[in-house]
Design a protein around this motif. Structure first.
Motif, PDB file in Angstrom:
ATOM      1  N   VAL A  63      -0.238  63.574 111.374  1.00 40.18           N
ATOM      2  CA  VAL A  63      -0.320  62.135 111.335  1.00 40.18           C
ATOM      3  C   VAL A  63      -1.758  60.941 110.798  1.00 40.18           C
ATOM      4  CG1 VAL A  63      -0.983  61.353 114.376  1.00 40.18           C
ATOM      5  CG2 VAL A  63       0.154  62.704 114.598  1.00 40.18           C
ATOM      6  N   LYS A  64      -1.735  60.283 111.231  1.00 38.46           N
ATOM      7  CA  LYS A  64      -2.704  59.380 110.107  1.00 38.46           C
ATOM      8  C   LYS A  64      -4.037  59.401 111.352  1.00 38.46           C
ATOM      9  CE  LYS A  64      -1.639  56.222 107.654  1.00 38.46           C
ATOM     10  NZ  LYS A  64      -1.175  54.762 106.878  1.00 38.46           N
ATOM     11  N   LYS A  65      -3.757  58.587 112.217  1.00 37.24           N
ATOM     12  CA  LYS A  65      -4.528  58.573 113.494  1.00 37.24           C
ATOM     13  C   LYS A  65      -4.613  58.457 114.894  1.00 37.24           C
ATOM     14  CE  LYS A  65      -6.133  54.165 113.072  1.00 37.24           C
ATOM     15  NZ  LYS A  65      -6.739  52.352 113.211  1.00 37.24           N
ATOM     16  N   ILE A  66      -5.414  59.017 115.396  1.00 36.88           N
ATOM     17  CA  ILE A  66      -4.917  59.132 117.149  1.00 36.88           C
ATOM     18  C   ILE A  66      -6.059  58.259 117.524  1.00 36.88           C
ATOM     19  CG2 ILE A  66      -4.942  59.733 119.337  1.00 36.88           C
ATOM     20  CD1 ILE A  66      -3.988  62.610 117.768  1.00 36.88           C
ATOM     21  N   ALA A 212      10.432  50.654 122.844  1.00 30.31           N
ATOM     22  CA  ALA A 212       9.166  50.905 123.967  1.00 30.31           C
ATOM     23  C   ALA A 212       7.593  49.379 123.656  1.00 30.31           C
ATOM     24  CB  ALA A 212       8.753  52.540 123.978  1.00 30.31           C
ATOM     25  N   PHE A 213       8.231  49.702 122.413  1.00 34.12           N
ATOM     26  CA  PHE A 213       6.855  48.789 121.691  1.00 34.12           C
ATOM     27  C   PHE A 213       7.242  47.233 121.374  1.00 34.12           C
ATOM     28  CE2 PHE A 213       5.687  51.763 117.790  1.00 34.12           C
ATOM     29  CZ  PHE A 213       5.366  52.420 119.130  1.00 34.12           C
ATOM     30  N   LYS A 214       8.773  47.217 121.587  1.00 30.46           N
ATOM     31  CA  LYS A 214       9.145  45.820 121.664  1.00 30.46           C
ATOM     32  C   LYS A 214       9.223  45.336 123.738  1.00 30.46           C
ATOM     33  CE  LYS A 214      13.455  44.786 120.373  1.00 30.46           C
ATOM     34  NZ  LYS A 214      14.902  45.138 119.831  1.00 30.46           N
ATOM     35  N   ASN A 215       9.281  46.082 124.216  1.00 37.96           N
ATOM     36  CA  ASN A 215       8.972  45.945 125.862  1.00 37.96           C
ATOM     37  C   ASN A 215       8.004  45.987 126.105  1.00 37.96           C
ATOM     38  OD1 ASN A 215      12.093  45.617 125.970  1.00 37.96           O
ATOM     39  ND2 ASN A 215      12.349  48.131 126.430  1.00 37.96           N
ATOM     40  N   ALA A 216       6.753  46.695 125.430  1.00 37.80           N
ATOM     41  CA  ALA A 216       5.108  46.381 125.909  1.00 37.80           C
ATOM     42  C   ALA A 216       4.721  45.590 125.419  1.00 37.80           C
ATOM     43  CB  ALA A 216       4.536  47.915 125.767  1.00 37.80           C
ATOM     44  N   PHE A 217       5.364  44.922 123.928  1.00 40.96           N
ATOM     45  CA  PHE A 217       4.447  43.641 123.844  1.00 40.96           C
ATOM     46  C   PHE A 217       5.573  42.101 123.932  1.00 40.96           C
ATOM     47  CE2 PHE A 217       2.512  46.739 121.291  1.00 40.96           C
ATOM     48  CZ  PHE A 217       1.086  46.403 121.201  1.00 40.96           C
ATOM     49  N   THR A 256       0.815  38.294 111.934  1.00 43.92           N
ATOM     50  CA  THR A 256       1.020  39.622 112.051  1.00 43.92           C
ATOM     51  C   THR A 256       0.109  40.596 112.645  1.00 43.92           C
ATOM     52  OG1 THR A 256       2.967  38.946 110.545  1.00 43.92           O
ATOM     53  CG2 THR A 256       2.695  41.827 111.163  1.00 43.92           C
ATOM     54  N   ILE A 257       0.363  41.505 113.059  1.00 44.23           N
ATOM     55  CA  ILE A 257      -0.543  43.184 113.388  1.00 44.23           C
ATOM     56  C   ILE A 257       0.239  44.604 112.756  1.00 44.23           C
ATOM     57  CG2 ILE A 257      -2.078  41.761 114.995  1.00 44.23           C
ATOM     58  CD1 ILE A 257      -0.201  43.047 117.379  1.00 44.23           C
ATOM     59  N   HIS A 258       0.103  45.723 112.551  1.00 39.99           N
ATOM     60  CA  HIS A 258       0.382  46.158 112.027  1.00 39.99           C
ATOM     61  C   HIS A 258      -0.276  47.836 113.688  1.00 39.99           C
ATOM     62  CE1 HIS A 258       0.895  43.607 108.531  1.00 39.99           C
ATOM     63  NE2 HIS A 258      -0.220  43.568 108.826  1.00 39.99           N
ATOM     64  N   ILE A 259       1.018  48.439 112.659  1.00 45.89           N
ATOM     65  CA  ILE A 259       0.738  50.016 113.355  1.00 45.89           C
ATOM     66  C   ILE A 259       1.302  50.907 112.464  1.00 45.89           C
ATOM     67  CG2 ILE A 259       1.626  51.950 115.283  1.00 45.89           C
ATOM     68  CD1 ILE A 259       2.809  49.276 116.915  1.00 45.89           C
ATOM     69  N   ASP A 260       0.330  51.640 111.732  1.00 42.14           N
ATOM     70  CA  ASP A 260       0.300  52.893 110.383  1.00 42.14           C
ATOM     71  C   ASP A 260       0.214  53.719 111.296  1.00 42.14           C
ATOM     72  OD1 ASP A 260      -2.291  52.761 111.160  1.00 42.14           O
ATOM     73  OD2 ASP A 260      -2.513  52.338 108.930  1.00 42.14           O
ATOM     74  N   SER A 261      -0.114  53.470 112.962  1.00 39.16           N
ATOM     75  CA  SER A 261       0.265  55.421 112.712  1.00 39.16           C
ATOM     76  C   SER A 261       0.436  55.298 114.232  1.00 39.16           C
ATOM     77  CB  SER A 261      -1.139  56.253 112.984  1.00 39.16           C
ATOM     78  OG  SER A 261      -1.183  57.436 113.625  1.00 39.16           O
ATOM     79  N   VAL A 262       1.457  55.777 114.701  1.00 42.88           N
ATOM     80  CA  VAL A 262       2.196  55.204 116.454  1.00 42.88           C
ATOM     81  C   VAL A 262       1.101  56.122 117.274  1.00 42.88           C
ATOM     82  CG1 VAL A 262       4.387  55.158 115.531  1.00 42.88           C
ATOM     83  CG2 VAL A 262       3.747  57.062 116.015  1.00 42.88           C
ATOM     84  N   ALA A 263       0.383  56.739 116.874  1.00 38.66           N
ATOM     85  CA  ALA A 263      -0.277  58.182 117.684  1.00 38.66           C
ATOM     86  C   ALA A 263      -1.253  57.202 118.363  1.00 38.66           C
ATOM     87  CB  ALA A 263      -0.719  59.412 117.562  1.00 38.66           C
ATOM     88  N   THR A 264      -1.581  55.584 118.192  1.00 34.69           N
ATOM     89  CA  THR A 264      -2.514  55.280 118.765  1.00 34.69           C
ATOM     90  C   THR A 264      -2.328  54.508 119.739  1.00 34.69           C
ATOM     91  OG1 THR A 264      -2.287  53.204 116.580  1.00 34.69           O
ATOM     92  CG2 THR A 264      -4.599  55.145 116.543  1.00 34.69           C
ATOM     93  N   LEU A 265      -0.912  53.860 119.776  1.00 36.60           N
ATOM     94  CA  LEU A 265      -0.278  53.493 120.909  1.00 36.60           C
ATOM     95  C   LEU A 265       0.226  54.304 122.196  1.00 36.60           C
ATOM     96  CD1 LEU A 265       1.660  50.128 119.682  1.00 36.60           C
ATOM     97  CD2 LEU A 265      -0.157  49.930 121.038  1.00 36.60           C
ATOM     98  N   THR A 268      -1.361  55.124 125.333  1.00 35.00           N
ATOM     99  CA  THR A 268      -2.194  54.292 126.166  1.00 35.00           C
ATOM    100  C   THR A 268      -1.012  53.827 127.012  1.00 35.00           C
ATOM    101  OG1 THR A 268      -0.944  52.368 124.913  1.00 35.00           O
ATOM    102  CG2 THR A 268      -3.295  52.861 123.930  1.00 35.00           C
ATOM    103  N   ALA A 269      -1.325  53.463 127.977  1.00 30.24           N
ATOM    104  CA  ALA A 269      -0.979  53.323 129.922  1.00 30.24           C
ATOM    105  C   ALA A 269       0.028  52.157 129.370  1.00 30.24           C
ATOM    106  CB  ALA A 269      -1.747  52.882 130.106  1.00 30.24           C
ATOM    107  N   LEU A 270      -0.114  50.839 128.511  1.00 33.88           N
ATOM    108  CA  LEU A 270       0.752  50.086 128.139  1.00 33.88           C
ATOM    109  C   LEU A 270       1.842  50.765 127.711  1.00 33.88           C
ATOM    110  CD1 LEU A 270       1.616  47.421 127.605  1.00 33.88           C
ATOM    111  CD2 LEU A 270       0.457  47.512 124.564  1.00 33.88           C
ATOM    112  N   TYR A 271       1.901  52.015 126.967  1.00 32.45           N
ATOM    113  CA  TYR A 271       3.011  52.181 126.285  1.00 32.45           C
ATOM    114  C   TYR A 271       3.642  53.031 127.309  1.00 32.45           C
ATOM    115  CZ  TYR A 271       5.836  55.196 123.365  1.00 32.45           C
ATOM    116  OH  TYR A 271       7.413  56.591 122.900  1.00 32.45           O
ATOM    117  N   ILE A 272       2.979  53.774 127.614  1.00 29.89           N
ATOM    118  CA  ILE A 272       3.368  55.212 128.713  1.00 29.89           C
ATOM    119  C   ILE A 272       4.103  54.405 129.425  1.00 29.89           C
ATOM    120  CG2 ILE A 272       3.072  56.965 130.391  1.00 29.89           C
ATOM    121  CD1 ILE A 272       0.257  57.563 128.631  1.00 29.89           C
ATOM    122  N   LYS A 273       3.590  53.049 130.275  1.00 26.19           N
ATOM    123  CA  LYS A 273       4.573  52.454 131.035  1.00 26.19           C
ATOM    124  C   LYS A 273       5.098  51.430 130.881  1.00 26.19           C
ATOM    125  CE  LYS A 273       0.436  50.926 132.936  1.00 26.19           C
ATOM    126  NZ  LYS A 273      -0.038  50.198 133.901  1.00 26.19           N
TER     127      LYS A 273
END
Length: 454
Positions: A63-66, A212-217, A256-265, A268-273
């Motif tokens: 995992v690159k980053k949490i 999850a990312f599509k629905n969260a954003f 555009t914003i980038h996710i290069d480590s999914v663990a960072t999202l 988050t509660a945004l992702y969990i919910k």
């Protein structure tokens, strides 16, 4: 994160106390300071957001980053702060005053009607008087799942992020993750989020994360897609078998914003919910038809128990909490109980672990069915910890690409066939479990997921 300490005889720069002292310290760039304060001097020291246990997990799991270090942030830029994080709570409790709890409490007091309670009298040095701020000797009795407890103690059992109890760094991250993603861009300019697939990610994980990312954003009017050519799967293979969004040429750096480590999202509660729902529509119609034909040829008019047992890299990466897998012997009593009560004709087993398969066949023999595929043993993982590493170690070039495609499609055959079984049992929380349930759409007669680590 800067923590507050008693004064110590240590060489360090001295700063004057103010409500802005943490930003002054971050701007200056050192990790330790003496703070002069009329109400009592104190020191502050920087503690990394990535502790030792997290570092070990990241190394094993690649995992690159949490959590970002957040050496720069702006609590006045409310448009890039996820204030909806507070919507879940009526109260906030924090054990210790530090940089992050002070910022979280300040944002809650200024932008919500949340009641804030703390056990740390030093909070009064940083937070303005407010009738909703309560500095107490003990917390009041509050209804469960109505408050956020920002605790200095790690979660019980090393479990994953809880919405109602988390450390200061996770709470802060839940508010400021968008500023980390923006990297200085204006959120008003953002139209796309590019998900850079990590080398370690399996296809089931990619599909679930993307959904999850599509629905969260979506509420931000931000479209999400994967970065072409990222991860271990070729874009050509993905487009041949799956209906997965890949960003087009109109996604530019400025929008555009980038996710290069999914663990960072994921942290988050945004992702969990977020709604992680999807169905068989992620598979190309031709693939679905072939898998239906295969299942009917094997099991037509038979009563089948589907069993998914993960092993190999779920052991070698040191998973925690709900992602610790039950072993075959843990599962046998319940399998036997269901067999006795439901009289299944067959057990369909999905597992990448050769030891698991051999053990299940030794117990259930002729009742067993499973796909022929390449499998591994925990003992195969020498100087590697995840399956993708092992696959690259054993093969390269076209052999690796062909084997990866074959393994991936076999994996989806297995998950799809599990979803068509009458009942389903899984060794623990994994992306395969989520995918089987998504494909089945809650039609199982019986469903059980083991949670030996919780």
């Amino acid at each position: 994160m800067f923590v507050i300490l008693d004064p110590a005889p240590k060489a360090a720069v001295t700063l004057k106390h103010s409500k802005n002292v943490f930003h002054e310290a971050l701007k200056h760039g050192d990790d330790y300071y003496h703070i002069e304060c009329d109400k009592g001097n104190y020191d502050i020291a920087y503690a990394s957001n990535t502790n030792g246990m997290m570092q070990r997990f990241m190394q094993k799991s690649h995992v690159k980053k949490i959590l970002p270090e957040y050496r720069s942030y702006d609590e006045s830029d409310l448009g890039s702060i996820y204030l909806d994080f507070f919507d879940t709570y009526k109260s906030m409790l924090f054990d210790e005053a530090n940089e992050y709890t002070i910022v979280c409490a300040s944002l809650a007091l200024e932008n919500t009607d949340i009641e804030v309670y703390t056990l740390d009298k030093r909070a009064g040095l940083f937070l303005e008087n407010n009738k909703r701020l309560h500095i107490v000797d003990r917390y009041p009795e509050l209804p469960d799942k109505t408050f956020l407890h920002i605790s200095t103690k790690p979660p019980k059992g090393g479990a994953g992020l809880s919405l109602f109890s988390m450390g200061p760094a996770f709470a802060f991250h839940n508010l400021f993750f968008m500023q980390d993603l923006l990297e200085g861009k204006n959120i008003k300019d953002i139209k796309y989020l590019e998900y850079e697939v990590e080398e370690r990610s399996g296809i089931a994980s990619i599909i679930m994360r993307l959904s999850a990312f599509k629905n969260a954003f979506a509420p931000f009017d931000i479209r999400v897609g994967i970065k072409r050519g990222s991860g271990r799967y070729s874009s050509e293979m993905i487009e041949r078998y799956f209906n997965i969004d890949i960003l087009g040429e109109d996604a530019k750096e400025y929008n555009t914003i980038h996710i290069d480590s999914v663990a960072t999202l994921v942290a988050t509660a945004l992702y969990i919910k977020a709604d992680k729902g999807y169905g068989t529509e992620v598979l190309k119609p031709e693939l679905r038809m072939q898998m239906d034909e295969y299942f009917d040829a094997l099991f037509k008019d038979k009563k089948v128990l589907g069993v998914l047992i993960r092993g190999t890299d779920y052991h070698t990466t040191g998973q925690v909490g709900e992602r610790i897998m039950a072993g075959v012997d843990d599962m046998l009593p319940l399998i036997n109980k269901w067999l006795e009560e439901e009289k299944y004709d067959n057990i369909f087993l999905a597992s990448e672990d050769a030891d698991v398969c051999e053990r299940m066949f030794s117990v259930y023999g002729s009742k067993m069915r499973m796909l022929s595929q390449e499998r591994h043993r925990v003992s195969d993982f020498k100087n590697v910890t995840i399956i993708s590493e092992l696959e690259k170690k054993e093969k390269s070039g076209k052999d690796y690409a062909d084997t990866l495609e074959d393994t991936t499609i076999n994996y989806f055959y297995a998950l799809y066939m599990l979803s068509r079984c009458n009942s389903f049992m899984c060794s623990g929380q994994c992306n395969g479990y989520d995918m089987v349930c998504a494909f089945n759409a809650n039609k199982f007669n019986r469903l059980y997921k083991f949670e030996v680590g919780v």
